[in-house]
Design an enzyme around this catalytic site. Structure first.
Site, PDB file in Angstrom:
ATOM      1  N   ASP A   2      -4.990  -4.434  10.822  1.00 34.78           N
ATOM      2  CA  ASP A   2      -5.170  -3.761   9.528  1.00 34.78           C
ATOM      3  C   ASP A   2      -4.732  -2.301   9.645  1.00 34.78           C
ATOM      4  O   ASP A   2      -5.401  -1.385   9.156  1.00 34.78           O
ATOM      5  CB  ASP A   2      -6.613  -3.857   9.037  1.00 34.78           C
ATOM      6  CG  ASP A   2      -6.728  -3.712   7.522  1.00 34.78           C
ATOM      7  OD1 ASP A   2      -5.728  -3.978   6.830  1.00 34.78           O
ATOM      8  OD2 ASP A   2      -7.804  -3.311   7.037  1.00 34.78           O
ATOM      9  N   ASN A  24       0.846  -1.188   0.000  1.00 35.87           N
ATOM     10  CA  ASN A  24       0.000   0.000   0.000  1.00 35.87           C
ATOM     11  C   ASN A  24       0.884   1.243   0.000  1.00 35.87           C
ATOM     12  O   ASN A  24       1.010   1.950   0.993  1.00 35.87           O
ATOM     13  CB  ASN A  24      -0.909  -0.039   1.232  1.00 35.87           C
ATOM     14  CG  ASN A  24      -1.908   1.097   1.261  1.00 35.87           C
ATOM     15  OD1 ASN A  24      -2.229   1.671   0.231  1.00 35.87           O
ATOM     16  ND2 ASN A  24      -2.401   1.426   2.445  1.00 35.87           N
ATOM     17  N   GLY A  82      -9.485   3.831   6.558  1.00 34.48           N
ATOM     18  CA  GLY A  82      -8.345   3.354   7.323  1.00 34.48           C
ATOM     19  C   GLY A  82      -8.313   3.823   8.761  1.00 34.48           C
ATOM     20  O   GLY A  82      -8.797   4.908   9.098  1.00 34.48           O
TER      21      GLY A  82
END
Length: 417
Positions: free
Chosen positions: A306, A96, A325
């Protein structure tokens, strides 16, 4: 590195000293002696903390650090420091970044940035070139460089034939394919769970069906290819049922759940706080209950933070436009302990290593010291003061957590707060 840990309770079911309060002598990065009392042999550093407990080092299968390209969110250096203080001795790093990690050189780069660190970084390479979902990336080359899995982070593979080919190809070198569970043509522009609350709030819904269709598709492809698959961050009760049935058929599938999807339901969205904008979205309390049950019966193989730092410019804006996020490393232990016993929490935080080709160690004499140090007996309100990450976008701000971490001893290094 030499050190003497004093009066620590060992939490490790595979240790000969499980549940005992002992001293642990570490010499040259290896546990040389465990006993009720050890006299410091050579004026080594002594480690003493309140209600000190020690376990095997924790592992997180899904973290994002931003670098390269998004250093304003987080750097690899500070991300590893965050992981260490949060109790993690190993993390799997998502692709990412910008550019996306999709080549031998990219894997080599992120590994070089993590050298000489107490936390071991295991890169996950992109599954497709630039995570565009069109052509496979250099999977075998990245494996040779040290990639432990392949995943287009939060980008679903819409082409089922591409996913089929990826599974078949990776099986030639025992590669692990990860598939984000979302059918984008169903989720559309949805930003929260499609349910009563999305209607109340006037926010576009992302239905559970979008996840479940993708999970079902990937399980059919897995059965056809006889390969192996990891499904990260499932969030619905039906997904748990689908994976439970697949495991009953002995398919080689594992899955994870994000800690925030376990603890938080979509009722927290009433104030439009973008820290709760995550992907997959927070679902219903019924889904939370099913996910917790899935962890208890072994259907869900591991938890993940995560961890995904997002800078304030992309979070403190209108809900529809904010990025998905939440940071999660620092709150992981305290959050899990509000749901599970300490023993179960530690089990959840140490599971999943073998799936990502990471060796586990036990707390016994002669073993390499790969340890997490923590206090399970304290409660506090989580705030930005507890966040080491550059970005402060936590879904757990203002939440009462139970237990705190002191840091780690790993890779012949000590990293304590």
């Amino acid at each position: 590195m030499n050190a003497l840990i004093k009066s620590a309770t060992i939490v490790d079911s595979k240790s000969d000293f499980h549940n005992e309060t002992v001293d642990i002598l570490i010499e040259k990065g290896r546990i040389s002696k465990i006993a009720k009392h050890i006299t410091n042999p050579k004026n080594y550093q002594e480690i003493k903390r309140d209600h000190l407990h020690v376990s095997q080092g924790w592992f997180d299968s899904s973290v994002s650090f931003g670098e390269p390209g998004y250093e304003e969110r987080e750097t690899i250096s500070n991300g590893l420091k965050t992981a260490a203080y949060a109790g993690f001795t190993a993390v799997a790093l998502n692709a990412n970044s910008n550019p996306v990690i999709d080549s031998y050189a990219d894997i080599t780069f992120v590994k070089s940035k993590a050298q000489n660190n107490a936390v071991s970084l295991y890169p996950i390479g992109a599954l497709t070139q630039r995570s565009k979902g069109e052509d496979l990336a250099e999977l075998y080359d990245m494996t040779n460089a040290g990639a432990v899995a392949f995943y287009d982070y939060q980008h679903p593979i819409s082409n089922p034939n591409l996913m089929k080919i990826a599974l078949q190809y990776a099986s030639n070198f025992n590669g692990l394919i990860c598939s984000f569970p979302q059918e984008s043509r169903i989720s559309g522009l949805g930003v929260v769970n499609e349910h009563i609350n999305s209607t109340k709030l006037g926010l576009k819904g992302n239905p559970a069906l979008a996840e479940e269709l993708q999970v079902a598709r990937d399980l059919f492809l897995l059965e056809y290819t006889e390969a192996k698959l990891h499904i990260p961050t499932i969030s619905t009760a039906k997904s748990v049922e689908l994976i439970r049935a697949a495991k009953a058929k002995n398919l080689d599938v594992t899955c994870s759940v994000a800690i925030h999807n376990l603890m938080l339901s979509d009722v927290v969205l009433e104030d439009f706080d973008t820290n709760y904008k995550v992907l997959p979205p927070l679902r219903t309390s019924k889904d939370c209950d099913a996910l917790i049950e899935g962890l208890k019966d072994g259907t869900i193989d591991m938890v993940t933070t995560d961890h995904n730092p997002i800078d304030i410019e992309h979070k403190k804006i209108e809900f529809d436009y904010a990025k998905y996020g939440t940071v999660g490393l620092e709150s992981a232990f305290g959050a899990l302990q509000t749901l599970f016993t300490t023993k179960k929490t530690i089990s959840l935080l140490t599971q999943g290593k073998s799936r990502f080709k990471i060796k586990s160690t036990t707390i016994n004499e002669g073993e390499i010291a790969d340890l997490t140090l923590f206090n399970p007996n304290t409660s506090y309100e989580f705030s930005t003061e507890h966040i080491t990450s550059r970005s402060k976008n936590s879904a757990f701000l203002g939440t009462t957590l139970k237990g705190k971490t002191y840091g780690i001893i790993a890779n012949d290094l000590i990293a304590l707060k």
